[in-house]
Scaffold this motif. Structure first.
Motif, PDB file in Angstrom:
ATOM      1  N   LEU A  83       0.603  -1.655   0.112  1.00  0.00           N
ATOM      2  CA  LEU A  83       0.447   0.057   0.211  1.00  0.00           C
ATOM      3  C   LEU A  83       0.842   1.327  -0.275  1.00  0.00           C
ATOM      4  O   LEU A  83       1.029   2.062   0.931  1.00  0.00           O
ATOM      5  CB  LEU A  83      -0.620   0.269   1.463  1.00  0.00           C
ATOM      6  CG  LEU A  83      -1.876   1.119   1.132  1.00  0.00           C
ATOM      7  CD1 LEU A  83      -2.918   1.048   0.069  1.00  0.00           C
ATOM      8  CD2 LEU A  83      -2.878   1.327   2.455  1.00  0.00           C
ATOM      9  N   LEU A  84       1.687   1.640  -1.020  1.00  0.00           N
ATOM     10  CA  LEU A  84       2.060   2.713  -0.900  1.00  0.00           C
ATOM     11  C   LEU A  84       1.111   4.005  -1.156  1.00  0.00           C
ATOM     12  O   LEU A  84       0.325   3.866  -2.192  1.00  0.00           O
ATOM     13  CB  LEU A  84       3.043   2.373  -2.894  1.00  0.00           C
ATOM     14  CG  LEU A  84       3.671   4.126  -3.025  1.00  0.00           C
ATOM     15  CD1 LEU A  84       4.854   4.176  -2.014  1.00  0.00           C
ATOM     16  CD2 LEU A  84       4.384   4.190  -4.241  1.00  0.00           C
ATOM     17  N   GLU A  85       1.435   5.348  -0.517  1.00  0.00           N
ATOM     18  CA  GLU A  85       0.664   6.140  -0.281  1.00  0.00           C
ATOM     19  C   GLU A  85       0.384   6.984  -1.669  1.00  0.00           C
ATOM     20  O   GLU A  85       1.221   7.684  -1.648  1.00  0.00           O
ATOM     21  CB  GLU A  85       0.648   6.830   0.459  1.00  0.00           C
ATOM     22  CG  GLU A  85      -0.574   8.084   1.259  1.00  0.00           C
ATOM     23  CD  GLU A  85       0.299   8.453   2.068  1.00  0.00           C
ATOM     24  OE1 GLU A  85      -1.161   9.509   2.644  1.00  0.00           O
ATOM     25  OE2 GLU A  85       1.393   8.632   3.027  1.00  0.00           O
ATOM     26  N   LYS A  86       0.247   6.469  -3.087  1.00  0.00           N
ATOM     27  CA  LYS A  86       0.368   7.149  -4.200  1.00  0.00           C
ATOM     28  C   LYS A  86      -0.179   8.789  -4.749  1.00  0.00           C
ATOM     29  O   LYS A  86       0.063   9.280  -5.300  1.00  0.00           O
ATOM     30  CB  LYS A  86       0.181   6.159  -4.926  1.00  0.00           C
ATOM     31  CG  LYS A  86      -1.592   5.885  -5.228  1.00  0.00           C
ATOM     32  CD  LYS A  86      -1.458   4.516  -6.291  1.00  0.00           C
ATOM     33  CE  LYS A  86      -2.550   4.362  -6.637  1.00  0.00           C
ATOM     34  NZ  LYS A  86      -2.836   3.498  -7.426  1.00  0.00           N
ATOM     35  N   THR A  87      -1.175   8.925  -3.130  1.00  0.00           N
ATOM     36  CA  THR A  87      -2.262   9.776  -3.193  1.00  0.00           C
ATOM     37  C   THR A  87      -1.127  11.901  -3.019  1.00  0.00           C
ATOM     38  O   THR A  87      -2.029  12.343  -3.213  1.00  0.00           O
ATOM     39  CB  THR A  87      -3.377   9.575  -2.727  1.00  0.00           C
ATOM     40  OG1 THR A  87      -2.337   9.582  -1.342  1.00  0.00           O
ATOM     41  CG2 THR A  87      -4.366   8.737  -3.209  1.00  0.00           C
ATOM     42  N   ARG A  88      -0.280  10.721  -2.237  1.00  0.00           N
ATOM     43  CA  ARG A  88       0.581  11.902  -2.320  1.00  0.00           C
ATOM     44  C   ARG A  88       1.047  12.810  -2.979  1.00  0.00           C
ATOM     45  O   ARG A  88       2.172  13.862  -3.068  1.00  0.00           O
ATOM     46  CB  ARG A  88       1.598  11.604  -0.709  1.00  0.00           C
ATOM     47  CG  ARG A  88       2.698  12.207  -0.164  1.00  0.00           C
ATOM     48  CD  ARG A  88       3.215  11.950   0.826  1.00  0.00           C
ATOM     49  NE  ARG A  88       3.140  11.691   2.088  1.00  0.00           N
ATOM     50  CZ  ARG A  88       2.266  12.545   2.698  1.00  0.00           C
ATOM     51  NH1 ARG A  88       3.169  14.013   2.589  1.00  0.00           N
ATOM     52  NH2 ARG A  88       1.532  11.938   3.884  1.00  0.00           N
ATOM     53  N   VAL A  89       1.307  12.498  -4.152  1.00  0.00           N
ATOM     54  CA  VAL A  89       2.558  12.559  -4.933  1.00  0.00           C
ATOM     55  C   VAL A  89       1.337  14.265  -5.915  1.00  0.00           C
ATOM     56  O   VAL A  89       1.769  15.209  -5.930  1.00  0.00           O
ATOM     57  CB  VAL A  89       2.272  11.345  -6.815  1.00  0.00           C
ATOM     58  CG1 VAL A  89       2.963  12.371  -7.894  1.00  0.00           C
ATOM     59  CG2 VAL A  89       2.732  10.378  -5.717  1.00  0.00           C
TER      60      VAL A  89
END
Length: 976
Positions: free
Chosen positions: A219-225
């Motif tokens: 679960l990488l927090e890709k929304t942080r990009v």
């Protein structure tokens, strides 16, 4: 003062409470002794306050690690402490006979796991679960453990294997900065917060040497990009590029000095993690060359420019939203960096493609401004997620060993800590859900395992303590916090928060935040862990976690859970000419067919929650198959200041992780229980330590075999054996106790039940040490006997060899003497022959004439009388007259009496009275006389060559010497 058992008073409530407070005050008054307690189970009474004060006292003297039963408590120092993690300290813990006797440290936990692998105690595979809040130091702890294993598990013998181990070790360590640069970010609580979960599997071969590693992410927090909270930052790698790239690289990636990017907040903050060169060197060691690195950074720069693309509201819904003036340059630059066609990129962001009907007719619908922003963010998240997964695969390909080359592994689990922010969404829900599962794993493995196996009542259970009751033991019940009800609220079946969110995604209908809140509250109203904040203006719900209540906002939950990826975005990225994007988005017909399924056979799309739940279950299966070890990281303060210990914040963390319940059960329980038969079979050797003067019928000698405790031994026979073994415990305790420490000299409780022996971990360790001591003594005895036998055998062999050598030397000496005797006989015979021949030749040369001169010579001053004693000597040298003539006429050599004696002998004068002869030398009278007679007139010399070898050669020529035997002139002599 009432006595205390396991920290609980045995008196009445009022008196016990008052006495407890007095004892607590008295105990806490000794501040100087608190920091000496390495184990929190030694504090008394075990309460939150006493544990808190002990941790604070140790933190004040820079002791950041403390044991708490089976758990290690790690306080974040918030300052560099290099001597605490030096290679010398690693080797000290690795070489220590009993690392648990040293100060608590993460290296002690690492060494324990490594020795468990070496001992092959099932389950052989080990795992270390590092938990704690964000900023408590989990990432640093995992990094130090990896360095420790790289040092102690790399001890090859050959040079080639040593180089291979060094390369593997360097690659494993270099994976850390790369993973942290692309997966960590600065949050409100932590400057280096992991925004993904990772399970690092360190692979060991049969010799317990590290051969490789594997990394699994969650679960990488890709929304942080594309979305960062206030006062937080994006992933570290974006700031590293902007701050660490050279001037030429910045020009190449269109990152001018002072450029502003919407997705790069707080660029003015300088952190320790903003080290671009370290990341590049680590990537180079992992096999990512410079061109590929530049390609990666170019794509990331394109994502930064993509974030500066903003759309304006369209007046006509049939027309797509237009770009704002400042965004035209950004989309051109982004398309150039990503090597995408500019017009299709803009069109994909503005217009949505819809397929409907059986014929899959395509409809194009302009997107609203919010939808355009969502598609833009989705494009960036898709690229970054694929890039992160590709990096993980590259790291695994670089450090992972062949499956046949490793047999065991040690796992390091570093997951996100418990999070509670002002605005919590789906990411925080998944993170806290993972922490709840890990907390349940801890409870199930240790707390519940001890109490259930010991017959302790579980909360809400009517089960009786059968095992302790049957064995005749008493147990002080300990109630602990069980988070199963909270997990049922989040993931339970058939109705839970996750199931309701997934159902909203499957319905494929517009869902409002208020409607989702209503459904959750109505369906799960009976759960005690679900609350509602009536004062909140935004739709939300509150979940009471084990670490505290957290408020989650329902706005955007369904959309984030869907995580939709429009097919046209994937097709657009497949058109890119960038080499890296071609690898990330290959043109695969199978993938295309999966992206565009028919309307009748469309399968349900997996949601984010479903994927995360499946990966979490897989992780827990791995953890259940290993021997777990726990490290609880505690954050002394939320500001990250050194030498600051805020009791309120630490107290909340201690309550959240259930540390006090852990200490209670560790101190009061008997987790080790061994049947009598197995106990006697394993520890019967300890009877050797017990000295018995007169062994009874039930006390056999230690030298006897296992016949007395065979599987058919009766229980009545086992009891005396058990008592003999238990009688050795005081001696073992005294031997293992530290001088001057009476607490350690007190034997730990051991209860002998009807069929089992109950004990604590410390007592088991003591028994094992005693058994090892006896085995060592037996080994020394066996070694001594073997050395004595070998010495005697070598002595016999040495004596035999000496006798053999003496006999051979005697035989060789005899053979040598025989050869010398034969040679001497031959030489003697040859010499005799030669002497006879020489005598014969000499007599022949004198013509066989013997002249006799008998005359009387008056005694002169130069004459001498031959004594009677010389007669025998004259006879011995008669036949040596040629040599005598030479010596007599020589200028040097024999003088005086000997010279005259030689002349007398050589002349072979008659054996008469020696006094009637007088020899006159040449120095007395001039002239030369013949050897045979006095010269009468002329003298004739016979000049015939002598047959004697070397007779014509004088060794020392002189003016008086002549050559030729017949030419020798004798000294004149006158006859009397």
């Amino acid at each position: 003062m009432p006595s205390q058992i396991n920290g609980h008073s045995s008196g009445s409530d009022a008196q016990g409470g008052e006495s407890l407070r007095e004892d607590l005050q008295e105990f806490l008054g000794g501040e100087a002794l608190l920091h000496e307690l390495d184990d929190l189970t030694k504090v008394n009474p075990v309460t939150l306050k006493t544990v808190l004060r002990c941790l604070q006292a140790r933190y004040a003297v820079d002791m950041f690690y403390t044991s708490a039963g089976c758990t290690l408590v790690a306080l974040n120092p918030f300052k560099p402490v290099p001597q605490l993690y030096s290679p010398a300290l690693m080797r000290e813990y690795h070489a220590a006979p009993q690392p648990q006797k040293l100060r608590p440290h993460i290296f002690a936990v690492g060494e324990q796991t490594y020795r468990n692998v070496q001992s092959l105690i099932k389950p052989v595979n080990q795992s270390i679960i590092v938990s704690g809040e964000s900023g408590a130091g989990k990432t640093w702890t995992s990094r130090c453990l990896m360095k420790f294993y790289a040092v102690v598990a790399a001890s090859p013998t050959s040079l080639e294997s040593h180089k291979l181990a060094e390369r593997i070790e360097q690659r494993i360590l270099n994976s850390n900065p790369v993973m942290e640069a692309f997966g960590n970010a600065c949050t409100l609580r932590n400057n280096n917060s992991s925004r993904f979960g990772k399970f690092i599997q360190l692979q060991l071969n049969s010799a317990q040497q590290m051969t490789g590693a594997a990394v699994q992410t969650y679960l990488l927090e890709k929304t942080r990009v594309a979305c960062q909270a206030a006062s937080e930052r994006n992933f570290h790698i974006f700031y590293q590029i902007c701050k660490g790239a050279s001037v030429d690289e910045r020009l190449q990636w269109h990152l001018p000095e002072g450029a502003s990017f919407s997705w790069l907040p707080n660029p003015e903050r300088t952190l320790e993690e903003d080290c671009f060169q370290v990341t590049r060197e680590a990537m180079l060691h992992l096999g990512i060359d410079i061109p590929t690195q530049n390609n990666i950074f170019q794509v990331l720069a394109g994502l930064l420019h993509l974030g500066n693309i903003w759309f304006a509201d369209s007046e006509d819904e049939a027309q797509p939203c237009q770009l704002m003036d400042d965004a035209k340059c950004s989309i051109r630059t982004s398309a150039s960096l990503l090597q995408l066609p500019e017009d299709p990129l803009l069109e994909t962001l503005q217009i949505r493609t819809i397929r409907a009907g059986r014929q899959q007719q395509v409809f194009r619908k302009p997107c609203s401004r919010a939808e355009c922003d969502t598609r833009r963010d989705c494009l960036a998240k898709l690229v970054y997620a694929r890039l992160f997964d590709w990096l993980v695969s590259v790291i695994n390909n670089s450090i992972c060993a062949d499956p046949d080359s490793w047999t065991t592994f040690i796992g390091l689990l570093d997951v996100y800590g418990f999070e509670s922010f002002p605005n919590n969404s789906l990411e925080q829900l998944c993170i806290n859900y993972a922490n709840e599962k890990l907390q349940q794993h801890f409870v199930a493995h240790y707390l519940r395992a001890q109490q259930v196996r010991s017959g302790v009542l579980l909360p809400g259970s009517d089960q009786e303590p059968l095992e302790y009751a049957v064995e005749g033991l008493d147990w002080s019940f300990v109630n602990y916090q069980d988070n199963q009800a909270c997990l049922d609220l989040i993931e339970g079946s058939p109705i839970s928060i996750c199931s309701l969110i997934n159902e909203e995604c499957r319905l494929n209908r517009p869902s409002s935040a208020a409607q989702l809140q209503t459904r959750i509250e109505s369906a799960l109203a009976g759960s005690p862990h679900l609350r509602h904040n009536k004062l909140s203006q935004e739709p939300s719900f509150i979940v009471v976690h084990y670490a505290g209540p957290v408020q989650y906002h329902t706005a955007g939950l369904v959309e984030k859970n869907k995580d939709p990826v429009p097919p046209e975005l994937t097709r657009l990225l497949q058109q890119s000419q960038d080499p890296l994007l071609k690898v990330l988005f290959p043109t695969d017909p199978k993938e295309k067919s999966q992206e565009e399924p028919s309307g009748q056979s469309r399968a349900p799309v997996l949601t984010v929650v479903s994927k995360f739940k499946a990966s979490l279950e897989q992780l827990l299966q791995v953890l259940h198959s290993t021997t777990p070890h726990y490290i609880r990281c505690i954050k002394p303060n939320s500001q990250g200041h050194a030498h600051t210990f805020l009791q309120e914040e630490v107290l909340s963390q201690l309550e959240a992780c259930g540390l006090v319940e852990t200490i209670h059960i560790s101190a009061a329980g008997f987790p080790i229980r061994i049947p009598h038969q197995n106990f006697v079979e394993r520890y019967a050797l300890l009877r050797r330590l017990c000295v018995r003067t007169s062994p009874g019928p039930h006390s056999p000698s230690p030298d006897e075999g296992h016949s007395e405790w065979s599987p058919h031994t009766k229980a009545a026979t086992l009891q005396p054996l058990l008592q003999d073994i238990l009688h050795t415990l005081p001696a073992l305790t005294q031997a293992a106790a530290t001088p001057g420490d009476p607490a350690e000299a007190t034997p730990a409780p051991v209860h002998c039940g009807r069929t089992k022996v109950f004990m604590t971990d410390s007592m088991l360790e003591l028994l094992e040490c005693g058994r090892a001591q006896v085995l060592e003594q037996c080994a020394c005895c066996i070694q001594g006997s073997w050395r004595r036998h070998r010495h005697r055998k070598q002595e016999r062999q040495r004596r035999a060899a000496t006798l053999i050598q003496a006999a051979i030397r005697s035989w060789l000496a005899r053979k040598h003497i025989q050869r010398m005797h034969v040679a001497a006989t031959a030489i003697k015979r040859t010499w005799q022959k030669w002497r006879i021949r020489m005598a014969f030749l000499a007599s022949k040369e004198l013509d066989g004439v013997q002249e006799k001169h008998v005359f009387q010579v008056p005694v002169a001053s130069a004459s001498f009388l031959l004594p009677q004693a010389q007669t025998s000597l004259l006879t011995a040298i008669i036949r040596l007259w040629p040599l005598g003539l030479v010596l007599a006429n020589a200028a040097v050599g024999v003088r005086g009496f000997q010279r005259k004696l030689v002349v007398w002998a050589c002349l072979q004068l008659p054996m008469g009275s020696p006094s009637s002869y007088t020899v006159q030398t040449a120095q007395e009278q001039a002239g030369v006389t013949s050897i045979r007679a006095l010269p009468q007139g002329s003298v004739k010399f016979h000049c015939r060559k002598s047959p004697l070898p070397y007779a014509d050669i004088c060794p020392e020529p002189s003016p008086y010497s002549v050559t030729g035997l017949n030419q020798i002139l004798l000294e004149r002599h006158s006859l009397g």
